[in-house]
Design a protein around this motif. Sequence first.
Motif, PDB file in Angstrom:
ATOM      1  N   TYR A  21       0.830  -1.206   0.000  1.00 18.12           N
ATOM      2  CA  TYR A  21       0.000   0.000   0.000  1.00 18.12           C
ATOM      3  C   TYR A  21       0.866   1.259   0.000  1.00 18.12           C
ATOM      4  O   TYR A  21       0.633   2.181  -0.784  1.00 18.12           O
ATOM      5  CB  TYR A  21      -0.939  -0.023   1.205  1.00 18.12           C
ATOM      6  N   ASN A  22       1.882   1.283   0.840  1.00 24.27           N
ATOM      7  CA  ASN A  22       2.759   2.452   0.899  1.00 24.27           C
ATOM      8  C   ASN A  22       3.504   2.649  -0.414  1.00 24.27           C
ATOM      9  O   ASN A  22       3.704   3.781  -0.857  1.00 24.27           O
ATOM     10  CB  ASN A  22       3.731   2.343   2.070  1.00 24.27           C
ATOM     11  N   LEU A  23       3.910   1.567  -1.062  1.00 25.64           N
ATOM     12  CA  LEU A  23       4.572   1.660  -2.359  1.00 25.64           C
ATOM     13  C   LEU A  23       3.632   2.312  -3.378  1.00 25.64           C
ATOM     14  O   LEU A  23       4.028   3.230  -4.102  1.00 25.64           O
ATOM     15  CB  LEU A  23       5.012   0.275  -2.832  1.00 25.64           C
ATOM     16  N   LEU A  24       2.393   1.853  -3.439  1.00 25.76           N
ATOM     17  CA  LEU A  24       1.427   2.416  -4.377  1.00 25.76           C
ATOM     18  C   LEU A  24       1.187   3.901  -4.104  1.00 25.76           C
ATOM     19  O   LEU A  24       1.146   4.715  -5.037  1.00 25.76           O
ATOM     20  CB  LEU A  24       0.116   1.635  -4.305  1.00 25.76           C
ATOM     21  N   LEU A  25       1.048   4.264  -2.836  1.00 24.80           N
ATOM     22  CA  LEU A  25       0.850   5.680  -2.502  1.00 24.80           C
ATOM     23  C   LEU A  25       2.069   6.512  -2.885  1.00 24.80           C
ATOM     24  O   LEU A  25       1.928   7.603  -3.466  1.00 24.80           O
ATOM     25  CB  LEU A  25       0.551   5.851  -1.013  1.00 24.80           C
ATOM     26  N   LYS A  26       3.253   6.023  -2.578  1.00 26.83           N
ATOM     27  CA  LYS A  26       4.474   6.778  -2.900  1.00 26.83           C
ATOM     28  C   LYS A  26       4.647   6.953  -4.404  1.00 26.83           C
ATOM     29  O   LYS A  26       5.136   7.988  -4.865  1.00 26.83           O
ATOM     30  CB  LYS A  26       5.686   6.115  -2.259  1.00 26.83           C
ATOM     31  N   LEU A  27       4.250   5.948  -5.193  1.00 30.29           N
ATOM     32  CA  LEU A  27       4.307   6.075  -6.649  1.00 30.29           C
ATOM     33  C   LEU A  27       3.372   7.179  -7.154  1.00 30.29           C
ATOM     34  O   LEU A  27       3.595   7.749  -8.222  1.00 30.29           O
ATOM     35  CB  LEU A  27       3.975   4.746  -7.325  1.00 30.29           C
ATOM     36  N   GLU A  28       2.347   7.489  -6.376  1.00 22.86           N
ATOM     37  CA  GLU A  28       1.423   8.586  -6.701  1.00 22.86           C
ATOM     38  C   GLU A  28       1.900   9.920  -6.125  1.00 22.86           C
ATOM     39  O   GLU A  28       1.232  10.930  -6.266  1.00 22.86           O
ATOM     40  CB  GLU A  28       0.024   8.280  -6.150  1.00 22.86           C
ATOM     41  N   GLY A  29       3.046   9.912  -5.436  1.00 26.08           N
ATOM     42  CA  GLY A  29       3.571  11.133  -4.834  1.00 26.08           C
ATOM     43  C   GLY A  29       2.929  11.474  -3.503  1.00 26.08           C
ATOM     44  O   GLY A  29       3.028  12.611  -3.034  1.00 26.08           O
ATOM     45  N   ILE A  30       2.265  10.502  -2.879  1.00 26.12           N
ATOM     46  CA  ILE A  30       1.593  10.722  -1.604  1.00 26.12           C
ATOM     47  C   ILE A  30       2.542  10.388  -0.461  1.00 26.12           C
ATOM     48  O   ILE A  30       3.122   9.303  -0.427  1.00 26.12           O
ATOM     49  CB  ILE A  30       0.300   9.877  -1.515  1.00 26.12           C
ATOM     50  N   ASP A  31       2.698  11.316   0.465  1.00 29.73           N
ATOM     51  CA  ASP A  31       3.577  11.137   1.627  1.00 29.73           C
ATOM     52  C   ASP A  31       2.931  10.157   2.605  1.00 29.73           C
ATOM     53  O   ASP A  31       1.778  10.343   3.014  1.00 29.73           O
ATOM     54  CB  ASP A  31       3.807  12.495   2.300  1.00 29.73           C
ATOM     55  N   CYS A  32       3.671   9.121   2.970  1.00 29.04           N
ATOM     56  CA  CYS A  32       3.149   8.128   3.911  1.00 29.04           C
ATOM     57  C   CYS A  32       4.305   7.418   4.613  1.00 29.04           C
ATOM     58  O   CYS A  32       5.444   7.474   4.159  1.00 29.04           O
ATOM     59  CB  CYS A  32       2.264   7.107   3.201  1.00 29.04           C
ATOM     60  N   TYR A  33       3.985   6.761   5.714  1.00 29.30           N
ATOM     61  CA  TYR A  33       4.959   5.943   6.427  1.00 29.30           C
ATOM     62  C   TYR A  33       4.224   4.854   7.192  1.00 29.30           C
ATOM     63  O   TYR A  33       2.999   4.905   7.352  1.00 29.30           O
ATOM     64  CB  TYR A  33       5.834   6.782   7.360  1.00 29.30           C
ATOM     65  N   ALA A  34       4.981   3.876   7.642  1.00 36.51           N
ATOM     66  CA  ALA A  34       4.407   2.770   8.410  1.00 36.51           C
ATOM     67  C   ALA A  34       4.503   3.075   9.898  1.00 36.51           C
ATOM     68  O   ALA A  34       5.501   3.594  10.371  1.00 36.51           O
ATOM     69  CB  ALA A  34       5.148   1.474   8.086  1.00 36.51           C
ATOM     70  N   LEU A  35       3.445   2.745  10.616  1.00 34.12           N
ATOM     71  CA  LEU A  35       3.415   2.860  12.067  1.00 34.12           C
ATOM     72  C   LEU A  35       3.141   1.466  12.606  1.00 34.12           C
ATOM     73  O   LEU A  35       2.357   0.722  12.020  1.00 34.12           O
ATOM     74  CB  LEU A  35       2.302   3.829  12.491  1.00 34.12           C
ATOM     75  N   PHE A  36       3.802   1.120  13.695  1.00 35.29           N
ATOM     76  CA  PHE A  36       3.648  -0.249  14.174  1.00 35.29           C
ATOM     77  C   PHE A  36       3.693  -0.319  15.685  1.00 35.29           C
ATOM     78  O   PHE A  36       4.176   0.574  16.355  1.00 35.29           O
ATOM     79  CB  PHE A  36       4.747  -1.154  13.591  1.00 35.29           C
ATOM     80  N   ASN A  37       3.128  -1.410  16.187  1.00 36.33           N
ATOM     81  CA  ASN A  37       3.285  -1.774  17.586  1.00 36.33           C
ATOM     82  C   ASN A  37       3.945  -3.154  17.602  1.00 36.33           C
ATOM     83  O   ASN A  37       4.452  -3.586  16.563  1.00 36.33           O
ATOM     84  CB  ASN A  37       1.944  -1.722  18.339  1.00 36.33           C
ATOM     85  N   ASP A  38       3.957  -3.835  18.718  1.00 36.00           N
ATOM     86  CA  ASP A  38       4.672  -5.116  18.774  1.00 36.00           C
ATOM     87  C   ASP A  38       3.952  -6.247  18.046  1.00 36.00           C
ATOM     88  O   ASP A  38       4.524  -7.316  17.861  1.00 36.00           O
ATOM     89  CB  ASP A  38       4.957  -5.519  20.223  1.00 36.00           C
ATOM     90  N   LYS A  39       2.716  -6.023  17.547  1.00 36.08           N
ATOM     91  CA  LYS A  39       1.961  -7.095  16.895  1.00 36.08           C
ATOM     92  C   LYS A  39       1.431  -6.743  15.510  1.00 36.08           C
ATOM     93  O   LYS A  39       0.934  -7.613  14.806  1.00 36.08           O
ATOM     94  CB  LYS A  39       0.769  -7.498  17.774  1.00 36.08           C
ATOM     95  N   HIS A  40       1.508  -5.472  15.101  1.00 39.71           N
ATOM     96  CA  HIS A  40       0.822  -5.069  13.874  1.00 39.71           C
ATOM     97  C   HIS A  40       1.494  -3.848  13.254  1.00 39.71           C
ATOM     98  O   HIS A  40       2.218  -3.108  13.925  1.00 39.71           O
ATOM     99  CB  HIS A  40      -0.646  -4.768  14.213  1.00 39.71           C
ATOM    100  N   ILE A  41       1.245  -3.629  11.961  1.00 38.81           N
ATOM    101  CA  ILE A  41       1.778  -2.480  11.239  1.00 38.81           C
ATOM    102  C   ILE A  41       0.708  -1.944  10.294  1.00 38.81           C
ATOM    103  O   ILE A  41      -0.051  -2.718   9.717  1.00 38.81           O
ATOM    104  CB  ILE A  41       3.077  -2.868  10.493  1.00 38.81           C
ATOM    105  N   TRP A  42       0.615  -0.613  10.163  1.00 36.85           N
ATOM    106  CA  TRP A  42      -0.367   0.020   9.302  1.00 36.85           C
ATOM    107  C   TRP A  42       0.220   1.315   8.762  1.00 36.85           C
ATOM    108  O   TRP A  42       1.359   1.656   9.044  1.00 36.85           O
ATOM    109  CB  TRP A  42      -1.690   0.250  10.033  1.00 36.85           C
ATOM    110  N   THR A  43      -0.546   2.041   7.981  1.00 31.73           N
ATOM    111  CA  THR A  43      -0.070   3.221   7.255  1.00 31.73           C
ATOM    112  C   THR A  43      -0.577   4.512   7.883  1.00 31.73           C
ATOM    113  O   THR A  43      -1.721   4.581   8.324  1.00 31.73           O
ATOM    114  CB  THR A  43      -0.558   3.157   5.792  1.00 31.73           C
ATOM    115  N   VAL A  44       0.277   5.519   7.868  1.00 34.73           N
ATOM    116  CA  VAL A  44      -0.124   6.894   8.143  1.00 34.73           C
ATOM    117  C   VAL A  44       0.206   7.671   6.871  1.00 34.73           C
ATOM    118  O   VAL A  44       1.329   7.611   6.370  1.00 34.73           O
ATOM    119  CB  VAL A  44       0.621   7.492   9.351  1.00 34.73           C
ATOM    120  N   ALA A  45      -0.787   8.353   6.311  1.00 34.06           N
ATOM    121  CA  ALA A  45      -0.605   9.088   5.062  1.00 34.06           C
ATOM    122  C   ALA A  45      -1.173  10.490   5.176  1.00 34.06           C
ATOM    123  O   ALA A  45      -2.155  10.710   5.897  1.00 34.06           O
ATOM    124  CB  ALA A  45      -1.295   8.350   3.911  1.00 34.06           C
TER     125      ALA A  45
END
Length: 120
Positions: free
Chosen positions: A58-82
């Motif tokens: 998902y982050n790769l697709l957003l970045k290819l569109e020029g959308i600023d994003c990064y991954a946020l995670f805890n000890d069990k899961h990871i998701w996107t902040v855009a």
Amino acid sequence: GALSYEMSEYEIAQGYFSWLCENCRYDNGNVTDSSLSHTAYGALCRGIAVCDGYTGAYNLLLKLEGIDCYALFNDKHIWTVAVLDGTEYHIDVTWGDQYGIIDMSCFGMSEAQSRAKHAW
């Protein structure tokens, strides 16, 4: 052709969210640390992933569109902040993919909504 030049960043991100939920499935099998399910390749090319694979794709697709994003995670899961159209959103494609049903409550969450789903 779900995307067009007239779409806002929010609409583009929502389109990729739906597409990934429709074209990838969560890997419930015996996933090891070296499994391709942990990669964007696994999600995009094999159609099977776990949370870091979904998020990476998902982050790769957003970045290819020029959308600023990064991954946020805890000890069990990871998701996107855009940042979409100037506003920061939390987006969890993994939890949005409910085996054939797309849970849109996992798209476009505020930080408070995200904290209610993910402790960090």
